[in-house]
Design a protein around this motif. Structure first.
Motif, PDB file in Angstrom:
ATOM      1  N   PRO A 107       0.830  -1.123  -0.061  1.00 54.47           N
ATOM      2  CA  PRO A 107      -0.044   0.101   0.077  1.00 54.47           C
ATOM      3  C   PRO A 107       0.869   1.021  -0.111  1.00 54.47           C
ATOM      4  CG  PRO A 107      -0.870  -1.328   1.412  1.00 54.47           C
ATOM      5  CD  PRO A 107       0.375  -2.331   0.975  1.00 54.47           C
ATOM      6  N   VAL A 108       1.929   1.283   0.723  1.00 54.74           N
ATOM      7  CA  VAL A 108       2.947   2.776   0.700  1.00 54.74           C
ATOM      8  C   VAL A 108       3.400   2.874  -0.716  1.00 54.74           C
ATOM      9  CG1 VAL A 108       4.775   3.613   1.610  1.00 54.74           C
ATOM     10  CG2 VAL A 108       3.595   2.051   3.157  1.00 54.74           C
ATOM     11  N   PRO A 207       9.563  11.611  -2.734  1.00 54.79           N
ATOM     12  CA  PRO A 207       8.935  10.435  -2.032  1.00 54.79           C
ATOM     13  C   PRO A 207      10.205   9.861  -1.537  1.00 54.79           C
ATOM     14  CG  PRO A 207       8.729  10.091  -4.481  1.00 54.79           C
ATOM     15  CD  PRO A 207       9.521  11.131  -4.209  1.00 54.79           C
ATOM     16  N   GLY A 208      10.178   9.166  -0.311  1.00 49.66           N
ATOM     17  CA  GLY A 208      11.339   8.427   0.188  1.00 49.66           C
ATOM     18  C   GLY A 208      11.216   8.048   1.733  1.00 49.66           C
ATOM     19  N   ARG A 209      12.073   7.232   2.337  1.00 48.40           N
ATOM     20  CA  ARG A 209      12.191   6.660   3.611  1.00 48.40           C
ATOM     21  C   ARG A 209      12.768   7.609   4.458  1.00 48.40           C
ATOM     22  NH1 ARG A 209      11.412   1.012   1.921  1.00 48.40           N
ATOM     23  NH2 ARG A 209      13.112   0.574   0.664  1.00 48.40           N
ATOM     24  N   THR A 210      12.327   7.826   5.572  1.00 47.79           N
ATOM     25  CA  THR A 210      12.816   8.609   6.636  1.00 47.79           C
ATOM     26  C   THR A 210      12.991   7.708   8.067  1.00 47.79           C
ATOM     27  OG1 THR A 210      10.574   9.341   6.986  1.00 47.79           O
ATOM     28  CG2 THR A 210      12.009  10.745   5.690  1.00 47.79           C
ATOM     29  N   PRO A 221       9.844   3.365  13.581  1.00 51.39           N
ATOM     30  CA  PRO A 221      11.302   3.842  13.458  1.00 51.39           C
ATOM     31  C   PRO A 221      11.613   4.137  12.002  1.00 51.39           C
ATOM     32  CG  PRO A 221      11.167   1.807  14.486  1.00 51.39           C
ATOM     33  CD  PRO A 221      10.021   1.992  14.055  1.00 51.39           C
ATOM     34  N   MET A 222      11.149   3.486  10.976  1.00 49.62           N
ATOM     35  CA  MET A 222      11.135   3.955   9.628  1.00 49.62           C
ATOM     36  C   MET A 222       9.795   4.248   9.148  1.00 49.62           C
ATOM     37  SD  MET A 222      10.758   2.915   6.302  1.00 49.62           S
ATOM     38  CE  MET A 222      10.161   1.211   6.496  1.00 49.62           C
ATOM     39  N   PHE A 223       9.704   5.388   8.102  1.00 48.97           N
ATOM     40  CA  PHE A 223       8.354   5.736   7.697  1.00 48.97           C
ATOM     41  C   PHE A 223       8.704   6.520   6.545  1.00 48.97           C
ATOM     42  CE2 PHE A 223       8.358  10.230   9.310  1.00 48.97           C
ATOM     43  CZ  PHE A 223       9.536  10.199  10.020  1.00 48.97           C
ATOM     44  N   HIS A 224       7.578   6.692   5.854  1.00 51.44           N
ATOM     45  CA  HIS A 224       7.786   7.465   4.274  1.00 51.44           C
ATOM     46  C   HIS A 224       7.177   8.782   4.428  1.00 51.44           C
ATOM     47  CE1 HIS A 224       8.026   3.152   3.798  1.00 51.44           C
ATOM     48  NE2 HIS A 224       8.704   3.250   2.863  1.00 51.44           N
ATOM     49  N   GLN A 225       7.859   9.667   3.557  1.00 50.52           N
ATOM     50  CA  GLN A 225       7.362  10.932   3.649  1.00 50.52           C
ATOM     51  C   GLN A 225       7.336  11.169   2.081  1.00 50.52           C
ATOM     52  OE1 GLN A 225       9.810  13.841   5.749  1.00 50.52           O
ATOM     53  NE2 GLN A 225       8.531  13.443   7.532  1.00 50.52           N
TER      54      GLN A 225
END
Ligand code: PHE
Length: 368
Positions: A107-108, A207-210, A221-225
């Motif tokens: 889904p992400v 778009p990317g991991r943060t 601890p890891m999410f996407h923005q």
């Protein structure tokens, strides 16, 4: 004196009888290789009398060429034979049923794709940057002064120096200029990378991991923005509001009422958070209308210090930026209850919430 005819008869028979390519090559080496029989004979030419040489030279050369041609012809024939055998034995059974148990799109990934499609329609290009950032791009250039409390609010993961027998190896935790390395806490450092590497007008999404050291039902601890940045000479706050309001309605595929509340980010001035209207119907959250307000993203006009840090004159250029959490927006759009499930890798969850890889994002968003 060599019996050329005998050699010719012997090798012709062997070549023609060779059953496969390996056997043929052995015969070629035995006759024409460096230490092969024909080659050794040619070496005796030097010791012969001029008269003998006159006869034997051309004869041996002729034999050599003749045998080489025979080897080549036999090689082609054997290769053709091998191909025919393979073609006869390798068949493809077209009647087998299609395997329908294919993987799904997370889904992400689906939601990032949907966002990129909406922003692409508004003229945004996609930019990317590294997950391991230096302190300068993640903080300093974004107007977080050294020692500023806003840095602590990011729960930053700093890279730990690896220890070697000579002590700490700083090369893994600092860049060439001695900057500390971090896992980027937001996608905003790509604003800096973009402004330092290309001239305005700029219109990008990132778009990317943060990463932040945080974990509960709504934090991993890891999410996407997805970050956004627009820079040119006249872009103002009303463009920011229009762009984000249009975006959020397209994303939720319904008219969404928004409000912009003053906020603080070091890298934007003025700064705001955008809220959307929502209502709760049973367990379900419906975005668009209703009596509740929910915070969706952070945004603002790019701070003059940030423009200056990137070598742009704030008297000439201005623009806006925004950043939103993709995972939370995916949860709200597709009704997932717990953020941590997103990254647990449970195949039942993935097949329930996953998307068909063949379903194009523009179909999913209703755009074409
Ligand atoms: N980087 C901010 C965050 O992670 C979001 C943001 C981006 C706010 C751009 C304003 C402008 O919270």
């Amino acid at each position: 004196m060599t019996d050329i005819t005998a050699l010719k008869t012997k090798y012709t028979a062997q070549i023609e009888g060779a059953e496969n390519l390996a056997a043929l090559d052995d015969i070629r080496v035995a006759a024409l290789g460096k230490k092969g029989e024909v080659s050794l004979q040619m070496r005796t030419l030097g010791k012969m009398s001029p008269e003998e040489k006159k006869i034997m030279g051309p004869a041996l050369n002729g034999l050599k060429n003749e045998l080489a041609a025979l080897v080549e012809a036999r090689k082609l024939a054997l290769e053709a034979e091998a191909l025919n055998t393979a073609l006869a034995s390798e068949t493809l059974d077209m009647s087998l049923p299609v395997n329908t148990a294919t993987g799904t799109l997370h889904p992400v990934m689906q939601v990032m794709e949907e966002m990129a499609v909406i922003f692409a329609d508004m003229g945004f290009a996609v930019a990317e940057g590294p997950d391991i950032e230096d302190d300068f791009h993640n903080f300093t250039a974004l107007n977080f002064p050294v020692g500023h409390p806003a840095r602590d609010m990011h729960d930053t993961f700093f890279l730990k120096p690896s220890t070697t027998k000579d002590g700490e190896d700083k090369s893994s935790t600092e860049n060439e200029t001695g900057e500390k390395m971090v896992l980027r806490t937001h996608t905003s450092p790509v604003q800096i990378r973009t402004m330092m590497s290309q001239k305005p007008p700029i219109r990008i999404i990132v778009p990317g991991r943060t990463y932040r050291c945080d974990s509960d039902q709504t934090h991993t601890p890891m999410f996407h923005q997805v970050e956004g940045l627009v820079i040119d000479k006249t872009t103002n706050m009303s463009h920011l509001k229009g762009c984000l309001t249009d975006f959020i309605s397209a994303f939720f595929e319904t008219d969404v009422e928004t409000r912009f509340r003053p906020h603080h980010f070091p890298f934007t001035e003025p700064s705001a958070e955008m809220d959307v209207r929502y209502e709760r119907v049973g367990d379900e959250i419906r975005i668009g209308q209703g009596d509740g307000w929910m915070e969706i993203l952070g945004c603002g006009m790019v701070h003059p210090n940030v423009l200056t840090n990137c070598g742009l004159d704030p008297n000439e250029y201005q623009g806006f930026a925004f950043g939103m959490g993709v995972d939370r927006l995916a949860m709200l759009k597709y009704g997932m209850p717990d953020l941590r499930d997103m990254f647990a890798g449970d195949s039942r969850w993935l097949s329930h919430y996953g998307f068909s890889p063949l379903l194009q994002a523009n179909l999913a968003t209703g755009l074409s």
